[in-house]
Design a protein around this motif. Structure first.
Motif, PDB file in Angstrom:
ATOM      1  N   GLN A 237      23.902 -53.338 -29.242  1.00 35.05           N
ATOM      2  CA  GLN A 237      23.874 -54.626 -29.942  1.00 35.05           C
ATOM      3  C   GLN A 237      24.080 -54.443 -31.448  1.00 35.05           C
ATOM      4  OE1 GLN A 237      20.125 -56.781 -29.793  1.00 35.05           O
ATOM      5  NE2 GLN A 237      21.242 -58.708 -29.684  1.00 35.05           N
ATOM      6  N   GLU A 238      23.423 -53.445 -32.032  1.00 36.49           N
ATOM      7  CA  GLU A 238      23.572 -53.180 -33.466  1.00 36.49           C
ATOM      8  C   GLU A 238      25.034 -52.875 -33.811  1.00 36.49           C
ATOM      9  OE1 GLU A 238      22.317 -49.882 -36.828  1.00 36.49           O
ATOM     10  OE2 GLU A 238      22.205 -49.380 -34.710  1.00 36.49           O
ATOM     11  N   ILE A 239      25.667 -52.032 -33.019  1.00 39.08           N
ATOM     12  CA  ILE A 239      27.063 -51.654 -33.272  1.00 39.08           C
ATOM     13  C   ILE A 239      27.985 -52.858 -33.128  1.00 39.08           C
ATOM     14  CG2 ILE A 239      28.999 -50.280 -32.385  1.00 39.08           C
ATOM     15  CD1 ILE A 239      26.795 -48.138 -31.671  1.00 39.08           C
ATOM     16  N   LEU A 240      27.790 -53.629 -32.074  1.00 35.11           N
ATOM     17  CA  LEU A 240      28.652 -54.794 -31.862  1.00 35.11           C
ATOM     18  C   LEU A 240      28.484 -55.837 -32.963  1.00 35.11           C
ATOM     19  CD1 LEU A 240      28.432 -55.242 -27.992  1.00 35.11           C
ATOM     20  CD2 LEU A 240      30.312 -54.279 -29.344  1.00 35.11           C
ATOM     21  N   LEU A 241      27.252 -56.093 -33.383  1.00 38.03           N
ATOM     22  CA  LEU A 241      27.020 -57.062 -34.458  1.00 38.03           C
ATOM     23  C   LEU A 241      27.653 -56.604 -35.767  1.00 38.03           C
ATOM     24  CD1 LEU A 241      23.346 -58.169 -33.714  1.00 38.03           C
ATOM     25  CD2 LEU A 241      25.446 -59.496 -33.378  1.00 38.03           C
ATOM     26  N   GLU A 242      27.570 -55.307 -36.050  1.00 39.64           N
ATOM     27  CA  GLU A 242      28.209 -54.779 -37.257  1.00 39.64           C
ATOM     28  C   GLU A 242      29.729 -54.920 -37.173  1.00 39.64           C
ATOM     29  OE1 GLU A 242      28.818 -50.456 -39.234  1.00 39.64           O
ATOM     30  OE2 GLU A 242      26.747 -51.016 -38.790  1.00 39.64           O
ATOM     31  N   ASN A 243      30.287 -54.660 -35.998  1.00 40.59           N
ATOM     32  CA  ASN A 243      31.736 -54.812 -35.818  1.00 40.59           C
ATOM     33  C   ASN A 243      32.161 -56.270 -35.949  1.00 40.59           C
ATOM     34  OD1 ASN A 243      32.860 -52.197 -35.464  1.00 40.59           O
ATOM     35  ND2 ASN A 243      31.834 -52.057 -33.500  1.00 40.59           N
ATOM     36  N   ILE A 244      31.373 -57.181 -35.421  1.00 40.87           N
ATOM     37  CA  ILE A 244      31.681 -58.613 -35.554  1.00 40.87           C
ATOM     38  C   ILE A 244      31.682 -59.002 -37.025  1.00 40.87           C
ATOM     39  CG2 ILE A 244      30.769 -60.941 -35.132  1.00 40.87           C
ATOM     40  CD1 ILE A 244      29.859 -59.861 -32.348  1.00 40.87           C
TER      41      ILE A 244
ATOM     42  N   TYR B  37      35.834 -56.693 -29.727  1.00 38.70           N
ATOM     43  CA  TYR B  37      36.175 -55.958 -28.516  1.00 38.70           C
ATOM     44  C   TYR B  37      35.884 -56.825 -27.308  1.00 38.70           C
ATOM     45  CZ  TYR B  37      36.282 -52.078 -31.716  1.00 38.70           C
ATOM     46  OH  TYR B  37      36.595 -51.263 -32.768  1.00 38.70           O
ATOM     47  N   ASP B  38      36.687 -56.637 -26.276  1.00 35.55           N
ATOM     48  CA  ASP B  38      36.510 -57.373 -25.029  1.00 35.55           C
ATOM     49  C   ASP B  38      35.673 -56.578 -24.032  1.00 35.55           C
ATOM     50  OD1 ASP B  38      38.418 -59.601 -25.678  1.00 35.55           O
ATOM     51  OD2 ASP B  38      39.766 -57.885 -25.852  1.00 35.55           O
ATOM     52  N   ILE B  39      35.760 -55.249 -24.151  1.00 33.95           N
ATOM     53  CA  ILE B  39      35.081 -54.359 -23.199  1.00 33.95           C
ATOM     54  C   ILE B  39      34.376 -53.260 -23.991  1.00 33.95           C
ATOM     55  CG2 ILE B  39      35.414 -52.708 -21.294  1.00 33.95           C
ATOM     56  CD1 ILE B  39      37.975 -54.328 -20.593  1.00 33.95           C
ATOM     57  N   VAL B  40      33.147 -52.952 -23.562  1.00 36.16           N
ATOM     58  CA  VAL B  40      32.394 -51.850 -24.168  1.00 36.16           C
ATOM     59  C   VAL B  40      32.112 -50.823 -23.084  1.00 36.16           C
ATOM     60  CG1 VAL B  40      30.255 -51.167 -25.303  1.00 36.16           C
ATOM     61  CG2 VAL B  40      31.322 -53.353 -25.881  1.00 36.16           C
ATOM     62  N   VAL B  41      32.436 -49.567 -23.389  1.00 40.78           N
ATOM     63  CA  VAL B  41      32.180 -48.458 -22.476  1.00 40.78           C
ATOM     64  C   VAL B  41      31.071 -47.612 -23.090  1.00 40.78           C
ATOM     65  CG1 VAL B  41      33.155 -46.343 -21.492  1.00 40.78           C
ATOM     66  CG2 VAL B  41      34.560 -48.401 -21.676  1.00 40.78           C
ATOM     67  N   LEU B  42      30.066 -47.280 -22.295  1.00 35.08           N
ATOM     68  CA  LEU B  42      28.982 -46.414 -22.740  1.00 35.08           C
ATOM     69  C   LEU B  42      29.213 -45.043 -22.134  1.00 35.08           C
ATOM     70  CD1 LEU B  42      26.216 -46.409 -24.240  1.00 35.08           C
ATOM     71  CD2 LEU B  42      25.181 -46.716 -21.993  1.00 35.08           C
ATOM     72  N   LEU B  43      29.342 -44.036 -22.992  1.00 38.88           N
ATOM     73  CA  LEU B  43      29.587 -42.682 -22.538  1.00 38.88           C
ATOM     74  C   LEU B  43      28.474 -41.795 -23.070  1.00 38.88           C
ATOM     75  CD1 LEU B  43      31.498 -40.868 -20.953  1.00 38.88           C
ATOM     76  CD2 LEU B  43      32.886 -40.633 -22.994  1.00 38.88           C
ATOM     77  N   GLU B  44      27.574 -41.390 -22.195  1.00 34.24           N
ATOM     78  CA  GLU B  44      26.416 -40.608 -22.616  1.00 34.24           C
ATOM     79  C   GLU B  44      26.743 -39.115 -22.608  1.00 34.24           C
ATOM     80  OE1 GLU B  44      23.622 -42.375 -19.821  1.00 34.24           O
ATOM     81  OE2 GLU B  44      22.732 -43.454 -21.530  1.00 34.24           O
TER      82      GLU B  44
ATOM     83  N   LEU C 245      15.633 -48.677 -26.811  1.00 36.43           N
ATOM     84  CA  LEU C 245      16.564 -49.054 -25.747  1.00 36.43           C
ATOM     85  C   LEU C 245      18.016 -48.835 -26.181  1.00 36.43           C
ATOM     86  CD1 LEU C 245      14.940 -52.439 -24.671  1.00 36.43           C
ATOM     87  CD2 LEU C 245      14.634 -50.185 -23.624  1.00 36.43           C
ATOM     88  N   THR C 246      18.809 -48.335 -25.284  1.00 36.97           N
ATOM     89  CA  THR C 246      20.241 -48.163 -25.547  1.00 36.97           C
ATOM     90  C   THR C 246      20.874 -49.519 -25.842  1.00 36.97           C
ATOM     91  OG1 THR C 246      20.285 -46.236 -24.101  1.00 36.97           O
ATOM     92  CG2 THR C 246      22.401 -47.239 -24.629  1.00 36.97           C
ATOM     93  N   PHE C 247      20.381 -50.558 -25.189  1.00 39.14           N
ATOM     94  CA  PHE C 247      20.895 -51.912 -25.427  1.00 39.14           C
ATOM     95  C   PHE C 247      20.823 -52.275 -26.908  1.00 39.14           C
ATOM     96  CE2 PHE C 247      20.162 -56.415 -26.119  1.00 39.14           C
ATOM     97  CZ  PHE C 247      21.296 -56.964 -25.536  1.00 39.14           C
ATOM     98  N   ASP C 248      19.712 -51.918 -27.573  1.00 48.03           N
ATOM     99  CA  ASP C 248      19.552 -52.240 -28.990  1.00 48.03           C
ATOM    100  C   ASP C 248      20.590 -51.522 -29.849  1.00 48.03           C
ATOM    101  OD1 ASP C 248      17.374 -53.922 -28.463  1.00 48.03           O
ATOM    102  OD2 ASP C 248      15.950 -52.257 -28.607  1.00 48.03           O
TER     103      ASP C 248
END
Length: 113
Positions: free
Chosen positions: A88-95, A101-108, A82-85
């Motif tokens: 989530q992995e990227i955001l947790l690593e950044n935290i 970040y306040d906003i996440v943009v997904l650009l495929e 899942l793209t969600f996973d």
């Protein structure tokens, strides 16, 4: 940045495509689909940081792509991943690294425009 909100652009580019093999590194006008997505993110006045999450070997990527490269874990490279996973992995690593970040943009890459 959007009204003092930090914006992260995540570009998920899995190499395993059933319909069109290696579509994300195919070139259109001398740029790969990944590069087009990165170029659009760079040109946006709203995006603060870019993260390219991929399982492509780094030597298959352009110089531009290598600047934003983050190796994707094998567990997120399957057909049913899942793209969600990935997000989530990227955001947790950044935290963990105190990058918030306040906003996440997904650009495929297959739809960079």
């Amino acid at each position: 940045m959007i009204q003092s909100n930090r914006v992260l652009c995540i570009i998920p580019a899995r190499k395993g495509s059933k319909g069109f093999k290696n579509k994300n590194i195919k070139k259109i006008k001398n740029l790969t689909l990944i590069d087009w997505a990165i170029k659009c993110a760079i040109e946006s006045k709203y995006i603060d940081d870019i993260c390219l999450s991929t399982d492509y070997s780094i030597n298959k990527l352009s110089q531009l792509s290598k600047l934003y490269y983050k190796k994707r874990k094998k567990e997120f490279c399957k057909d049913n991943s899942l793209t969600f996973d990935v997000i989530q992995e990227i955001l947790l690593e950044n935290i963990k690294n105190k990058k918030l970040y306040d906003i996440v943009v997904l650009l495929e890459p297959p739809a960079p425009f």
